[in-house]
Design a protein around this motif. Structure first.
Motif, short mmCIF file in Angstrom:
data_model
loop_
_atom_site.label_atom_id
_atom_site.label_comp_id
_atom_site.label_asym_id
_atom_site.label_seq_id
_atom_site.Cartn_x
_atom_site.Cartn_y
_atom_site.Cartn_z
N THR A 132 -5.84 -1.23 -14.84
CA THR A 132 -6.38 0.13 -14.96
C THR A 132 -7.89 0.07 -14.73
OG1 THR A 132 -6.71 -0.08 -17.35
CG2 THR A 132 -4.63 0.89 -16.60
N TRP A 133 -8.43 1.20 -14.19
CA TRP A 133 -9.84 1.23 -13.81
C TRP A 133 -10.55 2.51 -14.24
CZ3 TRP A 133 -12.23 -2.68 -10.91
CH2 TRP A 133 -11.38 -3.68 -10.43
N ASN A 134 -9.91 3.35 -15.01
CA ASN A 134 -10.49 4.66 -15.32
C ASN A 134 -10.30 4.95 -16.80
OD1 ASN A 134 -10.26 7.77 -15.61
ND2 ASN A 134 -11.28 7.49 -13.63
N ALA A 135 -11.32 5.56 -17.42
CA ALA A 135 -11.27 5.84 -18.86
C ALA A 135 -10.11 6.75 -19.23
CB ALA A 135 -12.59 6.45 -19.31
N ASN A 136 -9.66 7.59 -18.29
CA ASN A 136 -8.56 8.52 -18.57
C ASN A 136 -7.23 8.03 -18.02
OD1 ASN A 136 -10.26 10.51 -19.81
ND2 ASN A 136 -11.01 11.02 -17.78
N ALA A 137 -7.21 6.81 -17.52
CA ALA A 137 -5.99 6.28 -16.92
C ALA A 137 -5.01 5.82 -18.00
CB ALA A 137 -6.32 5.12 -16.00
N SER A 138 -3.72 5.95 -17.70
CA SER A 138 -2.67 5.51 -18.61
C SER A 138 -1.61 4.79 -17.79
CB SER A 138 -2.05 6.71 -19.33
OG SER A 138 -0.89 6.32 -20.04
N LEU A 139 -1.26 3.58 -18.23
CA LEU A 139 -0.23 2.81 -17.54
C LEU A 139 0.67 2.17 -18.59
CD1 LEU A 139 -0.82 0.51 -14.45
CD2 LEU A 139 0.96 0.05 -16.11
N THR A 140 1.97 2.45 -18.49
CA THR A 140 2.95 1.93 -19.44
C THR A 140 3.96 1.07 -18.71
OG1 THR A 140 2.72 3.87 -20.87
CG2 THR A 140 4.70 2.54 -21.15
N VAL A 141 4.22 -0.11 -19.24
CA VAL A 141 5.22 -1.02 -18.67
C VAL A 141 6.28 -1.28 -19.72
CG1 VAL A 141 5.64 -3.26 -17.58
CG2 VAL A 141 3.44 -2.10 -17.24
N ASN A 162 0.84 -1.20 0.00
CA ASN A 162 0.00 0.00 0.00
C ASN A 162 0.88 1.26 0.00
OD1 ASN A 162 -2.45 -1.36 -0.04
ND2 ASN A 162 -2.58 -1.47 2.18
N ILE A 163 1.93 1.22 -0.79
CA ILE A 163 2.85 2.35 -0.91
C ILE A 163 2.15 3.46 -1.69
CG2 ILE A 163 5.07 3.14 -1.80
CD1 ILE A 163 5.95 0.15 -1.69
N PRO A 164 2.02 4.67 -1.14
CA PRO A 164 1.34 5.75 -1.87
C PRO A 164 2.17 6.21 -3.06
CG PRO A 164 2.30 6.59 0.15
CD PRO A 164 2.46 5.09 0.20
N MET A 165 1.52 6.35 -4.20
CA MET A 165 2.19 6.84 -5.41
C MET A 165 2.09 8.36 -5.44
SD MET A 165 1.15 4.03 -8.31
CE MET A 165 -0.60 3.89 -7.93
N LYS A 166 3.19 9.03 -5.17
CA LYS A 166 3.22 10.49 -5.18
C LYS A 166 3.69 10.97 -6.56
CE LYS A 166 3.98 11.45 -0.28
NZ LYS A 166 4.86 12.12 0.70
N PHE A 167 2.92 11.89 -7.12
CA PHE A 167 3.24 12.37 -8.45
C PHE A 167 4.52 13.19 -8.43
CE2 PHE A 167 -1.59 12.28 -8.86
CZ PHE A 167 -1.56 10.96 -9.24
N GLY A 220 -1.29 13.54 -12.99
CA GLY A 220 0.11 13.57 -12.61
C GLY A 220 0.82 12.33 -13.11
N ILE A 221 2.13 12.24 -12.86
CA ILE A 221 2.93 11.11 -13.32
C ILE A 221 3.67 10.50 -12.14
CG2 ILE A 221 4.83 10.39 -14.82
CD1 ILE A 221 4.20 12.73 -16.63
N PHE A 222 3.60 9.18 -12.04
CA PHE A 222 4.38 8.43 -11.06
C PHE A 222 5.22 7.42 -11.83
CE2 PHE A 222 4.91 4.62 -8.40
CZ PHE A 222 5.63 5.17 -7.35
N GLU A 223 6.50 7.31 -11.47
CA GLU A 223 7.41 6.45 -12.23
C GLU A 223 8.17 5.48 -11.34
OE1 GLU A 223 9.63 8.49 -15.45
OE2 GLU A 223 8.76 10.31 -14.58
N VAL A 224 8.33 4.26 -11.86
CA VAL A 224 9.21 3.27 -11.26
C VAL A 224 10.27 2.94 -12.29
CG1 VAL A 224 9.41 0.95 -10.29
CG2 VAL A 224 7.33 2.30 -9.88
N ASN A 234 -7.52 6.53 -11.88
CA ASN A 234 -7.99 7.89 -12.15
C ASN A 234 -7.20 8.52 -13.28
OD1 ASN A 234 -5.58 8.81 -10.95
ND2 ASN A 234 -6.51 8.80 -8.92
N SER A 235 -7.30 9.82 -13.45
CA SER A 235 -6.70 10.51 -14.59
C SER A 235 -5.21 10.75 -14.38
CB SER A 235 -7.44 11.83 -14.82
OG SER A 235 -8.82 11.61 -15.00
N THR A 236 -4.47 9.69 -14.25
CA THR A 236 -3.05 9.81 -14.00
C THR A 236 -2.26 9.02 -15.02
OG1 THR A 236 -3.07 7.90 -12.52
CG2 THR A 236 -3.45 10.05 -11.53
N GLN A 237 -0.95 9.19 -14.98
CA GLN A 237 -0.05 8.46 -15.86
C GLN A 237 0.97 7.73 -14.99
OE1 GLN A 237 1.92 10.83 -18.81
NE2 GLN A 237 3.20 9.16 -19.55
#
Length: 376
Positions: A168-177, A88-93, A125-129, A152-155
């Motif tokens: 992903t769970w949101n129409a505006n969500a973006s997730l790249t691996v 449950n690590i919070p993803m900070k943009f 916002g953007i969160f990166e690993v 939500n509307s994040t990247q």
């Protein structure tokens, strides 16, 4: 029957620049400068009580504590080690989580069935690993405990050695691996997922896991799909709540684009990818289902410059089944592909379609000499 393949090899991967549709770069390996704004985490030598921000001589012990003090522009540098208490690590943009090679996040709480990362903001916002670490749990993406999800509307951008599941769970969500081995589940309910230079091994890709909702797009570029187990753990019905549809079966990839009501349009794109099936199944199986029977559905399946090698060459590189009775108007674009298995039924039941492109070159004796150069 064709030749059985040997997968008892170690996994090493090389970085690559990946360009998606219309020349847009969809995956760029990140070069991280970890000398500025660096917060250090060391599971062996760190101490959450005495850790200090930007002081590598006073590392934190947990990623959770480091994230609690991080702000936009910071890089959290995670040293080699096994991190079993971070979930449950919070993803900070604006924060980059950089994992050294040998850094493994694998929580033991609830037997490992916990979400590792969670969103804390609904703002864009953007969160990166980044880095060469591994992020693993035994959770179930479709039941709400993936490694990482975007709701939500994040990247979110993930570049690592291995990750077990994404959602992903949101129409505006973006997730790249990018550049990762994926070993459990891919779940796209809404939004856009992009996978670049990934190895996808025995991964569940059922209807709920692919494109669910009124909009959705999943792009696989330069990926390798490997099916080597006859039964995948945590297998779920395909699609859920629709009778007579079975489970993942023996196929590499299950594309079930029809869920929900209304004029749904979903697109799944495979570019420059390899499909290896060593358990006697098909490559891609297109099977529409229905959550309810309202609406007309307009999914699109694109397969371009891909290679299929099936251990049983009497199976199909692509099989489309239109037997559920739901009106489906599908568009297929197959171009410049090669396979040792034939192209299966594309127009069946109530499935009507538009088929374009040069299609498949079918060569029963076709073999991929070195299917994954990054496997030694």
């Amino acid at each position: 029957m064709g030749q059985q393949l040997d997968f008892n090899n170690s996994y090493n991967k090389g970085d690559t620049l990946v360009v998606g549709e219309n020349g847009v770069v969809v995956g760029v390996p990140k070069i991280v400068n970890i000398t500025e704004s660096k917060i250090t985490v060391d599971n062996a030598l760190g101490n959450d009580a005495t850790g200090a921000k930007y002081d590598s001589n006073l590392p934190y012990k947990t990623i959770l504590q480091a994230m609690s003090v991080a702000t936009a522009g910071d890089i959290i540098h995670v040293k080699t080690g096994l991190y079993q208490n971070d979930y449950n690590i919070p993803m900070k943009f604006g924060v980059i989580l950089h994992l050294e090679k040998g850094a493994i996040i694998s929580p033991i709480a609830n037997g490992g069935n916990v979400k590792i990362f969670q969103l804390v903001s609904s703002s864009p916002g953007i969160f990166e690993v980044s880095g060469k670490g591994r992020i693993l749990n035994i959770g179930s993406a479709h039941l709400g405990t993936p490694v990482i999800e975007n709701g939500n509307s994040t990247q979110i951008v993930v570049d690592c050695e291995e990750i077990s599941s994404v959602a992903t769970w949101n129409a505006n969500a973006s997730l790249t691996v990018n550049n990762a081995k994926i070993t459990s589940e891919i779940y796209t309910r809404f939004g856009k997922l992009a996978f670049n230079n990934c190895v996808i091994i025995d991964v569940k890709t059922t209807t709920f896991n692919v494109d669910w909702g009124d909009t959705g797009e999943t792009i696989y570029n330069a990926c390798t799909f490997i099916r080597k187990q006859a039964t995948i753990p945590w297998e779920v019905n395909f699609p859920t709540a629709v009778s007579g549809q079975g489970t993942q079966g023996l196929d590499n990839y299950k594309f079930g684009p029809v869920m929900g009501s209304g004029a749904s349009r979903r697109k799944t794109i495979f570019l420059n990818s390899i499909f290896i099936n060593n358990v006697g199944g098909n490559g891609i199986s297109f099977k529409e289902g229905a959550w309810d029977d309202a609406g007309v559905y307009n999914p699109t399946l694109v397969i371009s410059n891909c290679k299929f090698m099936l251990s049983d060459n009497t199976k199909n590189c692509v099989l489309a089944d239109g037997s559920t009775g739901v009106p489906v108007s599908a568009s297929f674009y197959f171009d410049n592909n090669v396979s040792n298995g034939a192209l299966g039924t594309i127009n069946g039941g109530t499935l009507t379609n538009k088929l374009s492109g040069s299609g498949f070159q079918i060569a029963p004796n076709y073999k991929i000499f070195n299917p994954f150069p990054y496997l030694n």
